[in-house]
Scaffold this motif. Sequence first.
Motif, PDB file in Angstrom:
ATOM      1  N   MET A 113       0.761  -1.230  -0.061  1.00 57.91           N
ATOM      2  CA  MET A 113       0.044  -0.059  -0.062  1.00 57.91           C
ATOM      3  C   MET A 113       0.956   1.318  -0.054  1.00 57.91           C
ATOM      4  N   LEU A 114       0.539   2.151  -0.969  1.00 58.33           N
ATOM      5  CA  LEU A 114       1.258   3.449  -0.899  1.00 58.33           C
ATOM      6  C   LEU A 114       1.077   4.128   0.154  1.00 58.33           C
ATOM      7  N   GLY A 115       2.141   4.959   0.904  1.00 58.84           N
ATOM      8  CA  GLY A 115       2.224   5.755   1.832  1.00 58.84           C
ATOM      9  C   GLY A 115       2.610   4.929   3.113  1.00 58.84           C
ATOM     10  N   THR A 116       3.051   3.806   3.157  1.00 55.17           N
ATOM     11  CA  THR A 116       3.365   3.182   4.440  1.00 55.17           C
ATOM     12  C   THR A 116       4.757   2.832   4.025  1.00 55.17           C
ATOM     13  N   ASP A 117       5.261   2.315   5.048  1.00 56.39           N
ATOM     14  CA  ASP A 117       6.867   1.657   5.039  1.00 56.39           C
ATOM     15  C   ASP A 117       6.790   0.480   4.323  1.00 56.39           C
ATOM     16  N   GLU A 118       6.010  -0.151   3.746  1.00 55.27           N
ATOM     17  CA  GLU A 118       6.015  -1.484   3.113  1.00 55.27           C
ATOM     18  C   GLU A 118       7.142  -1.124   2.064  1.00 55.27           C
ATOM     19  N   ASP A 119       7.545  -2.564   1.661  1.00 56.64           N
ATOM     20  CA  ASP A 119       8.279  -2.620   0.637  1.00 56.64           C
ATOM     21  C   ASP A 119       7.303  -3.033  -0.613  1.00 56.64           C
ATOM     22  N   THR A 120       7.175  -2.240  -1.538  1.00 52.82           N
ATOM     23  CA  THR A 120       5.936  -2.324  -2.715  1.00 52.82           C
ATOM     24  C   THR A 120       6.520  -3.792  -3.558  1.00 52.82           C
ATOM     25  N   THR A 121       7.840  -4.212  -3.422  1.00 52.21           N
ATOM     26  CA  THR A 121       7.964  -5.319  -4.481  1.00 52.21           C
ATOM     27  C   THR A 121       7.732  -6.632  -3.662  1.00 52.21           C
ATOM     28  N   THR A 122       7.736  -6.678  -2.220  1.00 50.32           N
ATOM     29  CA  THR A 122       7.572  -7.957  -1.543  1.00 50.32           C
ATOM     30  C   THR A 122       6.383  -7.878  -0.622  1.00 50.32           C
ATOM     31  N   GLY A 123       5.935  -6.654  -0.469  1.00 48.39           N
ATOM     32  CA  GLY A 123       4.808  -6.409   0.370  1.00 48.39           C
ATOM     33  C   GLY A 123       5.140  -6.492   2.040  1.00 48.39           C
ATOM     34  N   THR A 124       6.406  -6.510   2.187  1.00 47.75           N
ATOM     35  CA  THR A 124       6.976  -6.465   3.624  1.00 47.75           C
ATOM     36  C   THR A 124       7.433  -5.272   3.856  1.00 47.75           C
ATOM     37  N   ALA A 126      17.649   0.403 -14.435  1.00 42.97           N
ATOM     38  CA  ALA A 126      16.789  -0.282 -15.109  1.00 42.97           C
ATOM     39  C   ALA A 126      15.368  -0.282 -14.110  1.00 42.97           C
ATOM     40  N   ASP A 127      15.625  -1.044 -12.850  1.00 40.55           N
ATOM     41  CA  ASP A 127      14.936  -0.870 -11.803  1.00 40.55           C
ATOM     42  C   ASP A 127      14.500   0.396 -11.083  1.00 40.55           C
ATOM     43  N   HIS A 128      15.374   1.265 -11.008  1.00 36.48           N
ATOM     44  CA  HIS A 128      15.250   2.860 -10.663  1.00 36.48           C
ATOM     45  C   HIS A 128      14.085   3.226 -11.665  1.00 36.48           C
ATOM     46  N   GLU A 129      14.285   3.397 -12.858  1.00 37.39           N
ATOM     47  CA  GLU A 129      13.352   3.819 -13.888  1.00 37.39           C
ATOM     48  C   GLU A 129      12.215   3.221 -13.739  1.00 37.39           C
ATOM     49  N   ARG A 130      11.964   2.187 -13.458  1.00 37.35           N
ATOM     50  CA  ARG A 130      10.615   1.389 -13.291  1.00 37.35           C
ATOM     51  C   ARG A 130       9.934   1.680 -12.019  1.00 37.35           C
ATOM     52  N   TYR A 131      10.467   2.136 -11.196  1.00 37.77           N
ATOM     53  CA  TYR A 131      10.198   2.572  -9.713  1.00 37.77           C
ATOM     54  C   TYR A 131       9.771   4.055  -9.742  1.00 37.77           C
ATOM     55  N   THR A 178       6.263   5.077  -8.558  1.00 38.51           N
ATOM     56  CA  THR A 178       6.034   4.582  -7.229  1.00 38.51           C
ATOM     57  C   THR A 178       6.668   5.598  -6.312  1.00 38.51           C
ATOM     58  N   PHE A 179       7.875   5.948  -6.477  1.00 40.77           N
ATOM     59  CA  PHE A 179       8.710   6.631  -5.530  1.00 40.77           C
ATOM     60  C   PHE A 179       7.990   8.136  -5.547  1.00 40.77           C
ATOM     61  N   ILE A 180       7.558   8.634  -6.720  1.00 44.74           N
ATOM     62  CA  ILE A 180       7.198   9.878  -6.722  1.00 44.74           C
ATOM     63  C   ILE A 180       5.677   9.960  -5.824  1.00 44.74           C
ATOM     64  N   ASN A 181       4.951   8.775  -6.053  1.00 51.38           N
ATOM     65  CA  ASN A 181       3.697   8.790  -5.331  1.00 51.38           C
ATOM     66  C   ASN A 181       3.893   8.527  -4.088  1.00 51.38           C
ATOM     67  N   GLU A 182       4.879   7.945  -3.429  1.00 48.24           N
ATOM     68  CA  GLU A 182       5.227   7.677  -2.086  1.00 48.24           C
ATOM     69  C   GLU A 182       5.574   8.970  -1.366  1.00 48.24           C
ATOM     70  N   HIS A 183       6.256   9.847  -1.891  1.00 47.05           N
ATOM     71  CA  HIS A 183       6.616  10.931  -1.461  1.00 47.05           C
ATOM     72  C   HIS A 183       5.872  12.215  -1.428  1.00 47.05           C
ATOM     73  N   ALA A 184       4.831  11.976  -2.640  1.00 46.51           N
ATOM     74  CA  ALA A 184       3.814  13.051  -2.874  1.00 46.51           C
ATOM     75  C   ALA A 184       2.832  12.762  -1.521  1.00 46.51           C
ATOM     76  N   GLU A 185       2.443  11.439  -1.358  1.00 48.38           N
ATOM     77  CA  GLU A 185       1.582  11.206  -0.260  1.00 48.38           C
ATOM     78  C   GLU A 185       2.155  11.628   1.202  1.00 48.38           C
ATOM     79  N   LEU A 186       3.508  11.568   1.241  1.00 48.74           N
ATOM     80  CA  LEU A 186       4.245  11.905   2.615  1.00 48.74           C
ATOM     81  C   LEU A 186       4.144  13.327   2.902  1.00 48.74           C
ATOM     82  N   VAL A 187       4.121  14.123   1.674  1.00 44.81           N
ATOM     83  CA  VAL A 187       4.140  15.780   1.744  1.00 44.81           C
ATOM     84  C   VAL A 187       2.597  15.949   1.928  1.00 44.81           C
ATOM     85  N   ALA A 188       1.738  15.334   1.363  1.00 45.20           N
ATOM     86  CA  ALA A 188       0.245  15.608   1.545  1.00 45.20           C
ATOM     87  C   ALA A 188      -0.112  15.267   3.092  1.00 45.20           C
ATOM     88  N   ARG A 189       0.325  14.177   3.475  1.00 47.47           N
ATOM     89  CA  ARG A 189      -0.098  13.917   4.761  1.00 47.47           C
ATOM     90  C   ARG A 189       0.626  15.030   5.739  1.00 47.47           C
TER      91      ARG A 189
END
Length: 177
Positions: free
Chosen positions: A1-12, A153-158, A161-172
């Motif tokens: 889930m975005l906005g948490t500290d979960e690892d989005t690739t493994t869910g942990t 390559a992994d960074h570009e795919r991510y 997600t990186f932008i969304n996670e940080h945007a949600e943190l700022v919004a919160r």
Amino acid sequence: MLGTDEDTTTGTQPGQAEIELGSRLGSAMTGLGRQWASVASQLSKVGIDKTSMLLLGTLNQIGPSRSNVLAEAVYSDPSTISRQVAGLVKEGLIERRADPADGRASLLAVTDKARVLLETRHHQRSCSLARMLAHWPADDRERFVELLERFVADHERYIPTFINEHAELVARSKGEN
């Protein structure tokens, strides 16, 4: 889930060791960014503009494209790209062509002059980086480049997600004030 500290690739959640490694990586990336900003600043003084080279290199790679496609490819705003492209057209490095799919639109394409510039700059950069790593053992150099290519390559795919996670943190954080 975005906005948490979960690892989005493994869910942990990442453990402390992974977080510390992420911190080291972030610090290394920040340092490299500062170093490349310095290089870009110094090279701009002798007429080598980082943004222009990025646009030319990307357009050369993706082929003739509309300006909005180029903007998306470099993660930029189309209005910003439009101003930069105008300068490159004026310098004879980009040309506008009629879009065969829509005669009202135009495609941007690199010119032969731009291709020569890109090839020259690519060769010089490759030589400079090769000299920088010349004292490394050959196996280390090869492994480093393989891992860096994989990381990029992994960074570009991510990125989304990186932008969304940080945007949600700022919004919160704005909602808490």
